[in-house]
Write an enzyme that holds these catalytic residues in place. Structure first.
Site, mmCIF file in Angstrom:
data_model
loop_
_atom_site.group_PDB
_atom_site.id
_atom_site.type_symbol
_atom_site.label_atom_id
_atom_site.label_comp_id
_atom_site.label_asym_id
_atom_site.label_seq_id
_atom_site.Cartn_x
_atom_site.Cartn_y
_atom_site.Cartn_z
ATOM 1 N N LYS A 67 0.810 -1.229 0.000
ATOM 2 C CA LYS A 67 0.000 0.000 0.000
ATOM 3 C C LYS A 67 0.842 1.277 0.000
ATOM 4 O O LYS A 67 0.382 2.318 -0.465
ATOM 5 C CB LYS A 67 -0.946 0.010 1.203
ATOM 6 C CG LYS A 67 -2.075 -1.007 1.117
ATOM 7 C CD LYS A 67 -3.028 -0.841 2.285
ATOM 8 C CE LYS A 67 -4.220 -1.762 2.151
ATOM 9 N NZ LYS A 67 -5.223 -1.521 3.208
ATOM 10 N N ASP A 103 -10.738 3.149 2.315
ATOM 11 C CA ASP A 103 -11.096 2.522 3.590
ATOM 12 C C ASP A 103 -12.041 3.380 4.443
ATOM 13 O O ASP A 103 -13.049 2.888 4.948
ATOM 14 C CB ASP A 103 -9.838 2.202 4.401
ATOM 15 C CG ASP A 103 -9.109 0.974 3.881
ATOM 16 O OD1 ASP A 103 -9.741 0.158 3.186
ATOM 17 O OD2 ASP A 103 -7.901 0.825 4.162
ATOM 18 N N ALA A 131 -4.451 2.357 16.441
ATOM 19 C CA ALA A 131 -3.832 3.508 15.778
ATOM 20 C C ALA A 131 -3.048 3.090 14.543
ATOM 21 O O ALA A 131 -2.045 3.704 14.189
ATOM 22 C CB ALA A 131 -2.926 4.250 16.764
ATOM 23 N N ASN A 154 -5.197 3.643 22.519
ATOM 24 C CA ASN A 154 -4.198 2.742 21.957
ATOM 25 C C ASN A 154 -3.168 2.410 23.018
ATOM 26 O O ASN A 154 -2.972 3.170 23.966
ATOM 27 C CB ASN A 154 -3.513 3.414 20.755
ATOM 28 C CG ASN A 154 -2.719 2.428 19.927
ATOM 29 O OD1 ASN A 154 -3.238 1.389 19.529
ATOM 30 N ND2 ASN A 154 -1.460 2.732 19.674
ATOM 31 N N THR A 156 0.008 2.355 22.612
ATOM 32 C CA THR A 156 1.067 3.360 22.472
ATOM 33 C C THR A 156 0.427 4.703 22.155
ATOM 34 O O THR A 156 -0.098 4.907 21.062
ATOM 35 C CB THR A 156 2.037 2.978 21.329
ATOM 36 O OG1 THR A 156 2.464 1.636 21.529
ATOM 37 C CG2 THR A 156 3.236 3.895 21.305
#
Length: 281
Positions: A67, A103, A131, A154, A156
């Site tokens: 991607k 998306d 994330a 998240n 992190t």
């Protein structure tokens, strides 16, 4: 016109995209094919891209791990793909390859198809869990759709803070820990799970508990193998409405198909057909 459409990525032999897009061709009465073009990590990406150009494909989808790698080969990116730093749809138009990311819009369409009234009040509170790339796309789409309270949880926090930078000036976004999200779960009208937690074969795991969920809140999981994750089972047991992940797969494909053909596919019962296929896997 005879459309030549493909999917590139690795591994992709079990992808549902050919089934989806061939259904779209059938429903729009367009001629064409949608086939797999698997590119092994050991193969030359340059040579495979050259092959696609020689074959004069009209468009192709891009999945992992390409991607980001596809971007230098494109002539243009739409604004969403620029912000995402990732492309999942390429169209050949007027001699140029143009990259898109479907998306986020796909997620919004899938949610609206199931819960249209949710979009009537843009002040509803949303919690986004995770994330990664999917979270980034969904956050961007929700923010641009006018929802002004989207918190991100998240493991992190730094990764979540990067996504929060995409916010428009009118947005109110807090970055919270998973523990804080779980403790405050009753404050949210929509909870979206975007990580791989709960995906086969680890079906007995869930990223957080739903014991304090708000009545009539919507719990949404983008995982679709299994279709009903532990996350969704617990949410439903505690009174939440649920939203299945396979519908995002369908609607992001619908948007890609529009980019290629300018035709909007009627979805009707396709979600149920896809659900049947997934339940049999």
């Amino acid at each position: 016109m005879d459309y030549r459409l493909k999917l590139i990525g690795y591994p992709i032999q079990h992808s549902l995209s050919p089934w989806i897009h061939n259904k779209f061709l059938e429903r729009t009465h367009l001629k064409g094919t949608y086939t797999l073009h698997e590119i092994s990590p050991d193969a030359s990406f340059d040579e495979n891209v050259l092959t696609l150009k020689k074959e004069k494909v009209d468009g192709f989808n891009v999945t992992v791990p390409y991607k980001e790698e596809i971007i230098p080969y494109l002539n243009m990116l739409d604004d969403t793909a620029k912000q995402m730093g990732a492309v999942n749809t390429v169209v050949y138009r007027e001699g140029k390859w143009i990259g898109y990311n479907t998306d986020g819009i796909g997620y919004l369409r899938s949610l609206e198809s199931k819960y249209p009234t949710f979009f009537q009040n843009k002040s509803k509170r949303i919690l986004l869990i995770g994330a990664g790339g999917a979270a980034r796309g969904i956050y961007y789409a929700l923010d641009r759709a006018g929802f002004d309270c989207i918190d991100i949880a998240n493991r992190t926090k730094a990764s979540a803070e990067e996504i929060a930078k995409l916010a428009t000036l009118s947005s109110n976004t807090k970055v919270v820990s998973l523990k804080e999200a779980e403790e405050g779960i009753g404050n949210y009208d929509l909870i979206i799970q975007t990580t791989s937690v709960g995906m086969k074969p680890n079906v007995d795991t869930s990223i957080l508990s739903f014991s304090q969920v708000k009545e009539n809140a919507i719990a949404s999981d983008i995982v679709y193998q299994p279709l009903q994750t532990k996350f969704l089972k617990e949410a439903e047991k505690n009174g939440a409405a649920i939203h299945y992940g396979h519908t995002m797969l369908l609607y992001q494909a619908q948007y890609a198909f529009e980019i290629w053909t300018n035709q909007k596919v009627p979805m009707d019962d396709l979600d149920l057909q896809l659900q049947t296929i997934l339940e049999g896997r």
